[in-house]
Each structure stands twice: as C-alpha cells, then as structure tokens.
Motif scaffolding. Structure first.
Motif, PDB file in Angstrom:
ATOM      1  N   UNK A   1       8.929 -17.420 -13.068  1.00  0.00           N
ATOM      2  CA  UNK A   1      10.037 -18.357 -12.851  1.00  0.00           C
ATOM      3  C   UNK A   1       9.529 -19.801 -12.956  1.00  0.00           C
ATOM      4  N   UNK A   2       8.873 -20.067 -14.071  1.00  0.00           N
ATOM      5  CA  UNK A   2       8.388 -21.428 -14.287  1.00  0.00           C
ATOM      6  C   UNK A   2       9.521 -22.258 -14.882  1.00  0.00           C
ATOM      7  N   UNK A   3      10.190 -23.036 -14.030  1.00  0.00           N
ATOM      8  CA  UNK A   3      11.321 -23.815 -14.509  1.00  0.00           C
ATOM      9  C   UNK A   3      10.952 -25.300 -14.604  1.00  0.00           C
ATOM     10  N   UNK A   4      11.924 -26.107 -14.993  1.00  0.00           N
ATOM     11  CA  UNK A   4      11.647 -27.532 -15.150  1.00  0.00           C
ATOM     12  C   UNK A   4      11.328 -28.197 -13.818  1.00  0.00           C
ATOM     13  N   UNK A   5      11.948 -27.695 -12.732  1.00  0.00           N
ATOM     14  CA  UNK A   5      11.636 -28.257 -11.412  1.00  0.00           C
ATOM     15  C   UNK A   5      10.151 -28.079 -11.111  1.00  0.00           C
ATOM     16  N   UNK A   6       9.651 -26.883 -11.438  1.00  0.00           N
ATOM     17  CA  UNK A   6       8.230 -26.621 -11.219  1.00  0.00           C
ATOM     18  C   UNK A   6       7.379 -27.495 -12.127  1.00  0.00           C
ATOM     19  N   UNK A   7       7.829 -27.631 -13.380  1.00  0.00           N
ATOM     20  CA  UNK A   7       7.087 -28.479 -14.315  1.00  0.00           C
ATOM     21  C   UNK A   7       6.935 -29.894 -13.747  1.00  0.00           C
ATOM     22  N   UNK A   8       8.022 -30.419 -13.176  1.00  0.00           N
ATOM     23  CA  UNK A   8       7.967 -31.786 -12.656  1.00  0.00           C
ATOM     24  C   UNK A   8       7.133 -31.880 -11.396  1.00  0.00           C
ATOM     25  N   UNK A   9       7.181 -30.819 -10.603  1.00  0.00           N
ATOM     26  CA  UNK A   9       6.292 -30.762  -9.446  1.00  0.00           C
ATOM     27  C   UNK A   9       4.839 -30.828  -9.913  1.00  0.00           C
ATOM     28  N   UNK A  10       4.539 -30.055 -10.961  1.00  0.00           N
ATOM     29  CA  UNK A  10       3.177 -30.055 -11.508  1.00  0.00           C
ATOM     30  C   UNK A  10       2.833 -31.423 -12.094  1.00  0.00           C
ATOM     31  N   UNK A  11       3.795 -32.013 -12.819  1.00  0.00           N
ATOM     32  CA  UNK A  11       3.535 -33.319 -13.427  1.00  0.00           C
ATOM     33  C   UNK A  11       3.233 -34.385 -12.378  1.00  0.00           C
ATOM     34  N   UNK A  12       3.998 -34.356 -11.280  1.00  0.00           N
ATOM     35  CA  UNK A  12       3.751 -35.348 -10.234  1.00  0.00           C
ATOM     36  C   UNK A  12       2.397 -35.083  -9.581  1.00  0.00           C
ATOM     37  N   UNK A  13       2.056 -33.802  -9.437  1.00  0.00           N
ATOM     38  CA  UNK A  13       0.710 -33.487  -8.943  1.00  0.00           C
ATOM     39  C   UNK A  13      -0.346 -34.040  -9.896  1.00  0.00           C
ATOM     40  N   UNK A  14      -0.093 -33.898 -11.206  1.00  0.00           N
ATOM     41  CA  UNK A  14      -1.047 -34.408 -12.196  1.00  0.00           C
ATOM     42  C   UNK A  14      -1.174 -35.931 -12.076  1.00  0.00           C
ATOM     43  N   UNK A  15      -0.028 -36.611 -11.885  1.00  0.00           N
ATOM     44  CA  UNK A  15      -0.075 -38.067 -11.728  1.00  0.00           C
ATOM     45  C   UNK A  15      -0.889 -38.437 -10.491  1.00  0.00           C
ATOM     46  N   UNK A  16      -0.714 -37.671  -9.410  1.00  0.00           N
ATOM     47  CA  UNK A  16      -1.495 -37.959  -8.214  1.00  0.00           C
ATOM     48  C   UNK A  16      -2.975 -37.645  -8.419  1.00  0.00           C
ATOM     49  N   UNK A  17      -3.273 -36.597  -9.190  1.00  0.00           N
ATOM     50  CA  UNK A  17      -4.683 -36.313  -9.488  1.00  0.00           C
ATOM     51  C   UNK A  17      -5.277 -37.477 -10.279  1.00  0.00           C
ATOM     52  N   UNK A  18      -4.549 -37.904 -11.318  1.00  0.00           N
ATOM     53  CA  UNK A  18      -5.006 -39.045 -12.115  1.00  0.00           C
ATOM     54  C   UNK A  18      -5.218 -40.260 -11.241  1.00  0.00           C
ATOM     55  N   UNK A  19      -4.275 -40.474 -10.343  1.00  0.00           N
ATOM     56  CA  UNK A  19      -4.345 -41.621  -9.449  1.00  0.00           C
ATOM     57  C   UNK A  19      -5.543 -41.515  -8.507  1.00  0.00           C
ATOM     58  N   UNK A  20      -5.736 -40.341  -7.890  1.00  0.00           N
ATOM     59  CA  UNK A  20      -6.839 -40.170  -6.939  1.00  0.00           C
ATOM     60  C   UNK A  20      -8.196 -40.308  -7.634  1.00  0.00           C
TER      61      UNK A  20
END
Lengths: 338, 464
Positions: A1-20
């Motif tokens: 059940x990989x939906x767009x909501x999950x994709x955006x959750x992952x993307x925001x996690x990626x942005x935070x990883x990049x940021x950290x």
C-alpha cells in the motif's frame, strides 16, 4: 500500500536527512567557531569552509517546510502554531546566523566581528538543539485536541525525552562539523578540531544511545503496530562507534561518512517510528495527526509528486557539483576573497 | 490589541521588511550579470571592478533577504494556522515549488559565484551569476502565484471544510499573476536603477578622477536608461493591473479612490478628506471623468462605489462589513503612484543628461538622485500595503476572512512578544545593513578591498 501520502512522508524524511547531514555540519562548524579559531584570520578560514555551501544547505529545511505545507497542511499548521515560541527562538537564531556569515568580515572593527561571531555561535547552537527537541516532540506526543489544535504551552515541549533528543542532535552536529572542519582546514585548526572531536564524540554517542533507549522505554515506537525501525537505530549507534574508531586512526573522510550515516539513520528511525503518524497526540490516539488526516488532496499530492520527482534529482546534481568544485582544503595560503 | 490585530501587524511588518530587500535582489542581479558579461566579452578592467562593486552591495542586500525570508516560509503556520488548514491544499504547492525550483538555484549558484572567482573557468563563473539572477526572479513568479490566488482564487473547488485544488494549470496561469508579476518585476528593476543612480550621483558629485569617474559614469548611464525603461513599464503594466482590478476586485478600486457612490462618468480624486464611518466626503478635489478614463480608456462608464458594492457583497456573502480601511487604501495608493511619477520624471531627466553627455552638468539633479533612492522603497512598501489592505476583510477574496484565518491557540501575549522580538531584531539589523551599504558605496570601485586587509595570513586582527 505504497501511496502518494507515503511517498510524501518519505520525501519529507529525505529532506530532513539532507538537512541533518548537510546543515548539521554547518551548525557544528558555527558552534566550534569561537573555540577553534584563536585569531580573526583563523575564524575567517573556519567560516570559509562552509562559506560556499551553507546557504544552499539551509534551503533544505525551507523546502521541508514548504513540502509540509503543500503535502500535509494540517501538520504544518498544528506544528508551527503549536511550537510557536520555540520556533520564534529558532527563527531569530537562523536570522542572525545568516546575516552574520555575510556581514562579519565586511568591517574591520574587532567589536563588530566579535559580535557577529558570537551571533553565529548562538545562531548555530540554538537550532542544533531545537531540531532534536522538535523531532522528539513529534514522537513522544504533545497535547493535540480533536480539532488538531495544539493546546499545550512552551514548557510542554521540554520534557526529559525531548531534551535528550535535543542534546543528541546538538552534540552529534558538533562532532559532524568538527570532522568536516578537520577535512577542510589545516594546522593549527585541524589539531584543535581533532581534540574537540575526541572530546565531544563520546558525549554524542552516549546521547544517541540514550535517545534510543528512552525511545524504547518512553514511547510506543517499538511496541505499536506500524513499521518496525529494526536495525536502523543499531546502525546509528554502530556508525557513531565506527566514527570514533576512525577518528583515532585519523581516517577522517570515512569518519565523516559514518557520522553522516549515523545522522541519517537517526532521522530514519524517528520517521519509521512515527509512520504513518506525523504528530502524536498525547491526549487521545484518535486525535493524532497522520499522513492521511493531515494530507492534501490526492490531486495536489500527484502534482507535487511530479514536480518533486523531476526537480529533486536536478537539485542533487548541481549541489553535488558545488561540493566537487569546493572540495579543496582552506589553508592559510588560500586567498580569502570574501 | 487582540491576537488577530497583533498577528496582522506582525505579518505586515515582517513582510514589508522582507520586501525592502527582495526588489533590489531581483533588479540588481540582472545588472551584475550584465556587467560581468561585458567584462567577459570586452575584457575591460572597469567592468570587472563594477561587477565586484555592485556585486558586493548586491550580496549585503541579498543576505538580509535570505535571513528574513525564512520567517515568511514558516509564519503562515505560526500565526495563520486556520488559513493554512483551509488553503494549504492550494497555497502550499507554489511555496514548495518556489523553494525547490528557485531558492536552491539562487542560493547554490550565488555561493558558487562568491567563492568561485579564482577557482572556476570564467564562462562557468559567469553562468553562476546568471543562474542566481534567474533563480531569484523565478521565485518572484511562484510567490506571486500564491498571492494571486488570495486576490483572485482560481483552480479550486470547496471540499470538506477547505478549498481543494482541482486545476493546477489554472492556478499557475491565473490571469491575476500575469498583471501582478510584470508590475513587481518592473518595480524591482526601477528599485535597482534608482539604487545605482543615487550611488553613482553621490560618487560623481565628489571629486573623483580617472578610472573611478569612468566607472560611475558607466553606472549612471546604465541606471538612467534602466530606470527610464523600468518606470515607464511599471506605469504601463500598473495601469493594466488597475483596469483588471476594476473587474475582479472593484471594492479595492473604489476604496483606493474613496468613491462612496457609483458614478458615471466617475471622477478621479486628487485629494479627499473623508468621513470614513459615515462614508462621505468632507472636502475633496476631483478631476471629472478621469476615473472612468483610467478604468475603461474613455471618459464615461460607471465605476461602482463603496456603498453599492457593500450592498452587493451582503447579498452574495451574507451580513458583514466588506469595506476595507479606506484611509489606508486611499493614501497608500496615492503615495505609490506619486512616488512612481516622481521617479519617472527623475529617470527622464537623468536620461536627458546622459543623452546630452552632461551627466555632471547638473549638480542639483545629482543632489536629488541621492535621496531619491528612498522613492522606490516607498512605492514598493505602499504598493503592497495597498494591495493587501485593499483586499480586507478577506484573506482569500470571497473564500475566507482574515479574522477566521488566525491561529486560535496562539495568545495575544505570544504574538505581542514575537512582534516585539522581530521588530527590535529587524531594527538593529537594518542599522547594520545600512551602515555596510553606505560604507561600501562610499568606498568606490577601487577601495572595496580595504576591509580584507586584516585577513591576510598571519596578521592578527588586534588593533585593526
């Protein structure tokens, strides 16, 4: 059940990883600035190690804020109105820090430079602490009512768990920045950086372990149904220990990779423990914000997904290129054009 | 004051302050890029010195824009959480795209430009400043897409308790953004032009000789022509924007003219002393038929008045007060237009002196151009105050009122505290910013390296 909501959750996690990982060493360099730079020229060299990249790095968190607004507006609204005073403190810090980098060398007066250096120090220290506190709060839960409104106050954000998270990011960013500085400078800054790393590295490791343990004991991250963070917290701690061993052999490039992975794994742990929640309500689990009840419409998520999938790789390519361009050490002979 | 009023003051102060720096970044970026291109093509040293001189002032200004821009990205959530919940599905998208497409581009390549002087091939280094300038101007487009939605909502449906995007293309091709974006961009160019003119005039009034005189003559010429083109353009597009406003936000136009009753032909007010609570003139000077002309390009045609629009909006949206603060709207509009007209006149005179090759011939013009640096700042600020206050009581026209948009859980004490913090912090930073700008503007194109002296290897800063 990989939906767009999950994709955006992952993307925001990626942005935070990049940021950290990226802004993390920026903060660390800013925190170490007054301690490792004894003369004005040394402090200028320390700042110049991050000079070309800090602004680009900071855009990661601005983009994370924009992405939260676009993809999960309820999260954006609850988080930023709820953490009002903490955010005010962080914004004030980021403002003086940004101005400090650009202004400090543009006047010779020692008072002028000392003032901006102090502001760069506090402007790096405060957000380094507060980002950990903020992420800790997302997971441990804050008072959120049935209208998704935060009903607590500033002091509700400063429990022991959140403070441990904050001290973990503060110390880990400092070590991360120290290693970066060691890689990008020469003596006598390198030697001082090494001493600082050896001093603060164990502290950071302890706080990351402590954060993992208290997450296990004080939150439902490992017990509730959801995604099991599995090995990622172990990876985070393991990388910190490996970084320590590498520092002692002065294999700083690899040590930097290890602290980067440790920071990334810490962010991943938090986001996996959250999933599919984005902000836990301490009042009632039903009032918790999730990637579904806090989300934008499927239409908006689809549009934003296309935009992100096209442009995030482009950004990564040209930001990567700038790191390649400015990969050289800043030495005493480097012309400080700026 | 209640939390709502404090939050409005805070948004107004932080946003107007942020927009002190943005237009110069937008307009001056092109000039720096062009100067460096001139250096790249001709190899003449004067263009390199000019690139560095205006580039240094550009960077001091840019730093302030970046620092104050962070607040903009977060304060919708902080103070306007109900707005963010209601509009986030639409409003968040252009903000996120702005960061992803524009902020990364401008900040990354500006970093490359600052530190790449001796490290990059000339062509690549030149490309960096162009990319930074393009990134900055791109960001203006995306943020104006967001603002245009607030002025004229398009591409949405009302869903479960919120507005939901159903047509992204309509959002980004909102007719409103096509009148607003050119007005902002040309206004920014005029800002940069007057910044250049003022500083060049100040330098040329002094006794400078040789290469330094050449450099500031070149700057003056660029500033004069850039300023003339930009001020004429800003008026032409501004006129189009006003006509468009007549169609989509007639109340804003009526308030801008303090036009209480519908009139045909409608006069334009030169000066109105009005009684706002009773919605009538006390004393006014008006040009007959002129407002009809501005609205429709002919001297007749009905322009709806405040009272008629109020009655119409009550029928459409229910009971309530739909009249924006008329005094604010009326006077900010006049200051904006007045400042613009003075700028056009000054740019014309400056271009005339350039044409006659008598730049230093008129000392009083040089003297006037120095304080005239303030004019575009006045016009930019009053323009935004006008367009945002003129939309009241709506935060998004016809969809959500400002009073319903404020964060319910942020107390008046908290907003009051943050308002004080931001105002004090911004005030102190403004002093530092102006100090540096005037210092580097005075230093000229030859002297701008002097502060780097204490940074030479091995030289301690003590006593510097």
């Amino acid at each position: 059940m990989f939906d767009l909501n999950t994709l955006w959750f992952v993307l925001i996690a990626v942005l935070f990883i990049g940021f950290f990982v990226l802004e993390g060493f920026d903060y660390g360099v800013g925190i170490l600035l007054p301690w490792l730079g004894k003369t004005d020229a040394e402090r200028r060299r320390i700042i110049n190690t991050i000079g070309p990249v800090w602004d680009g790095n900071e855009v990661w968190v601005i983009t994370a804020g924009g992405a939260m607004f676009a993809a999960f507006p309820q999260w954006y609204a609850t988080l930023f109105s709820g953490f009002y005073l903490a955010l005010l403190l962080m914004l004030a810090a980021l403002i003086v820090r940004a101005v400090g980098f650009e202004f400090r060398s543009k006047d010779r007066s020692p008072a002028w430079r000392t003032t901006w250096d102090a502001l760069i120090f506090f402007g790096s220290l405060v957000p380094a602490l507060l980002w950990g506190v903020a992420l800790g709060n997302l997971l441990v839960g804050v008072p959120i009512d049935q209208t998704m409104t935060f009903t607590g106050g500033f002091l509700d954000l400063l429990g022991p768990y959140e403070l441990i998270a904050g001290l973990a990011t503060l110390s880990a960013f400092t070590v991360h920045g120290g290693i970066f500085l060691h890689l990008k400078s020469d003596e006598p800054i390198r030697g001082r950086a090494l001493r600082a790393i050896k001093l603060i590295g164990p502290v950071a490791t302890v706080f990351i372990v402590l954060f993992g343990v208290t997450t296990y004991l004080w939150t439902d991250a490992f017990t509730r149904l959801g995604v099991d963070p599995g090995l990622t917290p172990i990876v985070a701690v393991g990388c910190m220990l490996a970084a320590g061993a590498l520092v002692h052999r002065e294999r700083m490039g690899w040590a930097f990779v290890m602290t980067s992975v440790a920071l990334a794994a810490s962010v991943i742990t938090i986001f996996m423990s959250l999933y599919p929640r984005v902000m836990v309500s301490s009042l009632n689990p039903d009032w918790t914000l999730t990637i579904y009840n806090a989300a934008s419409t499927p239409y908006t998520l689809r549009i934003m997904s296309i935009v992100a999938l096209v442009f995030v790789p482009i950004v990564l390519i040209y930001q990567g290129w700038t790191y390649w361009v400015f990969r050289h050490r800043i030495t005493a002979d480097t012309h400080l054009e700026y | 004051m209640d939390a709502l009023m404090l939050a409005r003051w805070q948004f107004g102060i932080t946003t107007v302050y942020h927009f002190f720096f943005v237009p110069l970044t937008l307009g001056l970026g092109w000039v720096v890029a062009l100067l460096q291109t001139a250096w790249y093509v001709t190899g003449r040293d004067v263009y390199k010195r000019l690139t560095k001189f205006w580039g240094k002032l550009f960077l001091i200004n840019f730093a302030m824009g970046v620092a104050t821009g962070i607040v903009q990205e977060f304060q919708f959530g902080m103070n306007w959480s109900e707005y963010s919940r209601f509009m986030g599905d639409i409003f968040g998208a252009p903000l996120a795209i702005e960061a992803l497409l524009a902020f990364f581009l401008e900040s990354t390549f500006l970093g490359v430009w600052i530190f790449g002087w001796d490290r990059l091939p000339k062509k690549v280094h030149l490309a960096a400043i162009w990319l930074a300038a393009i990134g900055a101007n791109l960001s203006a487009y995306w943020i104006l897409v967001a603002n245009s939605f607030m002025q004229q909502p398009v591409g949405y449906v009302l869903g479960q308790g919120r507005a939901e995007m159903n047509d992204f293309w309509a959002l980004i091709t909102n007719p409103h953004v096509f009148v607003q974006f050119p007005h902002v961009i040309t206004g920014a160019m005029a800002t940069a032009a007057f910044f250049m003119l003022g500083i060049s005039a100040w330098q040329l009034k002094r006794t400078i000789t040789g290469e330094e005189r050449d450099a500031f003559r070149i700057s003056f010429r660029i500033g004069a022509i850039y300023g003339l083109v930009a001020t004429v353009a800003v008026m032409v597009v501004g006129h189009g924007q006003a006509q468009y406003m007549m169609k989509v936000q007639p109340m804003k136009m009526a308030a801008a003219e303090a036009l209480w009753e519908t009139e045909d032909p409608a006069p334009m007010s030169l000066f109105t002393w009005g009684n706002e609570p009773e919605r009538r003139d006390v004393w006014a000077v008006k040009v007959p038929g002129m407002l009809s002309f501005l609205a429709y390009n002919r001297f007749d045609g009905a322009v709806p008045g405040i009272k008629a629009l109020q009655a119409e909006y009550e029928r459409t949206y229910g009971p309530g007060d739909y009249v924006p603060p008329v005094k604010w709207t009326y006077w900010t509009f006049r200051v904006m237009v007045g400042a613009g007209m003075v700028m056009a006149l000054l740019a014309l005179l400056a271009t005339w002196q350039v044409w006659r090759q008598r730049i230093e011939g008129s000392r009083w013009l040089l003297g006037l151009l120095v304080p005239a640096i303030a004019l575009p700042y006045l016009a930019n600020s009053t323009g935004w105050i006008f367009t945002e206050i003129g939309r009241q009581p709506w935060i998004v026209f016809g969809l959500q009122k400002t009073a319903d948009a404020v964060s319910p859980n942020v107390s008046a004490a908290e907003v009051g505290f943050s308002l004080v913090v931001f105002t004090l912090l911004y005030g102190v930073l403004m002093v530092a910013d102006i100090y540096l700008l005037q210092k580097f503007a005075r230093a000229g194109t030859m002297g701008s390296v002097s502060v780097e002296g204490s940074e030479q290897p091995g030289v301690a800063p003590v006593g510097a």
